[in-house]
Design a protein around this motif. Structure first.
Motif, PDB file in Angstrom:
ATOM      1  N   ASP A   1      -4.481  -6.054  -5.661  1.00 38.38           N
ATOM      2  CA  ASP A   1      -3.847  -4.820  -6.133  1.00 38.38           C
ATOM      3  C   ASP A   1      -3.990  -3.704  -5.096  1.00 38.38           C
ATOM      4  O   ASP A   1      -5.081  -3.178  -4.882  1.00 38.38           O
ATOM      5  N   TRP A   2      -2.862  -3.319  -4.501  1.00 34.10           N
ATOM      6  CA  TRP A   2      -2.892  -2.252  -3.497  1.00 34.10           C
ATOM      7  C   TRP A   2      -3.131  -0.885  -4.112  1.00 34.10           C
ATOM      8  O   TRP A   2      -3.485   0.064  -3.407  1.00 34.10           O
ATOM      9  N   LYS A   3      -2.933  -0.768  -5.425  1.00 34.53           N
ATOM     10  CA  LYS A   3      -3.188   0.528  -6.077  1.00 34.53           C
ATOM     11  C   LYS A   3      -4.664   0.864  -5.968  1.00 34.53           C
ATOM     12  O   LYS A   3      -5.053   1.946  -5.533  1.00 34.53           O
ATOM     13  N   ARG A   4      -5.506  -0.098  -6.347  1.00 36.88           N
ATOM     14  CA  ARG A   4      -6.947   0.135  -6.312  1.00 36.88           C
ATOM     15  C   ARG A   4      -7.437   0.327  -4.866  1.00 36.88           C
ATOM     16  O   ARG A   4      -8.263   1.204  -4.588  1.00 36.88           O
ATOM     17  N   ALA A   5      -6.898  -0.464  -3.940  1.00 37.82           N
ATOM     18  CA  ALA A   5      -7.274  -0.314  -2.531  1.00 37.82           C
ATOM     19  C   ALA A   5      -6.925   1.091  -2.044  1.00 37.82           C
ATOM     20  O   ALA A   5      -7.715   1.744  -1.355  1.00 37.82           O
ATOM     21  N   GLY A   6      -5.739   1.546  -2.436  1.00 42.06           N
ATOM     22  CA  GLY A   6      -5.282   2.869  -2.010  1.00 42.06           C
ATOM     23  C   GLY A   6      -6.144   3.983  -2.567  1.00 42.06           C
ATOM     24  O   GLY A   6      -6.405   4.985  -1.887  1.00 42.06           O
ATOM     25  N   GLU A   7      -6.610   3.810  -3.793  1.00 44.36           N
ATOM     26  CA  GLU A   7      -7.485   4.819  -4.400  1.00 44.36           C
ATOM     27  C   GLU A   7      -8.816   4.890  -3.644  1.00 44.36           C
ATOM     28  O   GLU A   7      -9.327   5.979  -3.357  1.00 44.36           O
TER      29      GLU A   7
ATOM     30  N   PRO B   1       0.815  -1.218   0.000  1.00 44.68           N
ATOM     31  CA  PRO B   1       0.000   0.000   0.000  1.00 44.68           C
ATOM     32  C   PRO B   1       0.849   1.269   0.000  1.00 44.68           C
ATOM     33  O   PRO B   1       1.943   1.301   0.557  1.00 44.68           O
ATOM     34  N   SER B   2       0.324   2.320  -0.641  1.00 43.25           N
ATOM     35  CA  SER B   2       0.943   3.651  -0.596  1.00 43.25           C
ATOM     36  C   SER B   2       0.266   4.453   0.521  1.00 43.25           C
ATOM     37  O   SER B   2      -0.757   4.039   1.060  1.00 43.25           O
ATOM     38  N   GLU B   3       0.817   5.624   0.805  1.00 42.13           N
ATOM     39  CA  GLU B   3       0.158   6.545   1.749  1.00 42.13           C
ATOM     40  C   GLU B   3      -1.080   7.121   1.081  1.00 42.13           C
ATOM     41  O   GLU B   3      -1.052   7.303  -0.129  1.00 42.13           O
ATOM     42  N   PRO B   4      -2.163   7.402   1.807  1.00 41.87           N
ATOM     43  CA  PRO B   4      -2.271   7.313   3.279  1.00 41.87           C
ATOM     44  C   PRO B   4      -2.708   5.939   3.795  1.00 41.87           C
ATOM     45  O   PRO B   4      -2.745   5.727   4.999  1.00 41.87           O
TER      46      PRO B   4
ATOM     47  N   SER C 241     -12.138   7.948   0.418  1.00 44.77           N
ATOM     48  CA  SER C 241     -13.086   7.811   1.530  1.00 44.77           C
ATOM     49  C   SER C 241     -13.030   9.076   2.392  1.00 44.77           C
ATOM     50  O   SER C 241     -12.059   9.830   2.332  1.00 44.77           O
ATOM     51  N   PRO C 242     -14.055   9.337   3.207  1.00 45.86           N
ATOM     52  CA  PRO C 242     -14.169  10.646   3.867  1.00 45.86           C
ATOM     53  C   PRO C 242     -13.035  10.986   4.846  1.00 45.86           C
ATOM     54  O   PRO C 242     -12.495  12.062   4.814  1.00 45.86           O
TER      55      PRO C 242
END
Ligand code: MN
Length: 214
Positions: free
Chosen positions: A195-201, A101-104, A206-207
């Motif tokens: 895919d952590w890219k999609r999770a990160g997006e 995962p990327s930040e945040p 999210s709020p």
């Protein structure tokens, strides 16, 4: 893309064999073309005589299932769940996944689970703990805090006011042809293609409202 009645079974975002050798081609064919198709067809059939529901997305149908006409509320929420959950699952995998995962999101994972390995351990335990058919989810609350949530059948975290980030389908049809009854090996293979890219997006959108001051 219009995402309301009459629903279509949107194609996979990659080839059926793209996740080999972790998820096999035949499983992907049956899972997308038969299982997801059946939920899509059934949802269309249920909604056919209810034009007032024809502009609602699967997510809206799930969120508002308590206010649907009582004679169709249960089957609509189950089949809208089948559509929503399967699309979410297929879109959460990739032949070229981002491996961490990327930040945040990475920070939230460190905070909730101590890091990626801690998350994987807890998530695998949750996916193994689903008795019978269901899913395990990583989901966020409105403050951006992360939770691992197992659900049964086609239920989703949406009805608990949580924002889905990742899910894994642990119905036997998701893995039985390749992994037989060894759900744990399927979960390990799934980690390789998630895919952590999609999770990160999803997490970034999210709020994540800050907690109110005491
Ligand atoms: Mn499935």
């Amino acid at each position: 893309m219009s995402d309301h009645y009459k629903f279509i079974n949107t194609p996979l975002p990659y080839a059926y064999d793209a996740l080999e050798p972790y998820i096999d081609e035949l499983t992907m064919h049956l899972h997308h073309d038969r299982h997801l198709q059946a939920y899509t067809d059934k949802l269309n059939e249920l909604l056919a005589d209810y034009p007032q529901l024809h502009d609602m997305s699967p997510e809206q149908l799930i969120r508002y299932s308590g206010r649907l006409p009582s004679e169709i509320a249960v089957p609509v929420s189950r089949n809208a769940g089948g559509v929503y959950n399967h699309r979410f699952y297929f879109n959460a995998m990739s032949p070229q996944p981002q491996r961490s995962p990327s930040e945040p999101l990475a920070k939230a994972i460190r905070r909730a689970f101590g890091g990626l390995n801690g998350f994987k351990e807890r998530f695998k335990d949750a996916a193994l703990s689903v008795f019978g058919s269901g899913y395990a989810w990583l989901a966020a609350d409105s403050r951006g805090r992360l939770f691992i949530v197992p659900t049964v059948n086609q239920q989703t975290p949406l009805t608990r006011e949580l924002i889905p980030i990742v899910n894994i389908d642990v119905w036997e049809h998701a893995y039985y042809l390749k992994h037989y009854n060894e759900r744990g090996k399927y979960i390990d293979d799934w980690f390789t293609v998630m895919d952590w890219k999609r999770a990160g997006e999803l997490y970034a959108q999210s709020p994540r409202r800050p907690a109110p001051r005491q």
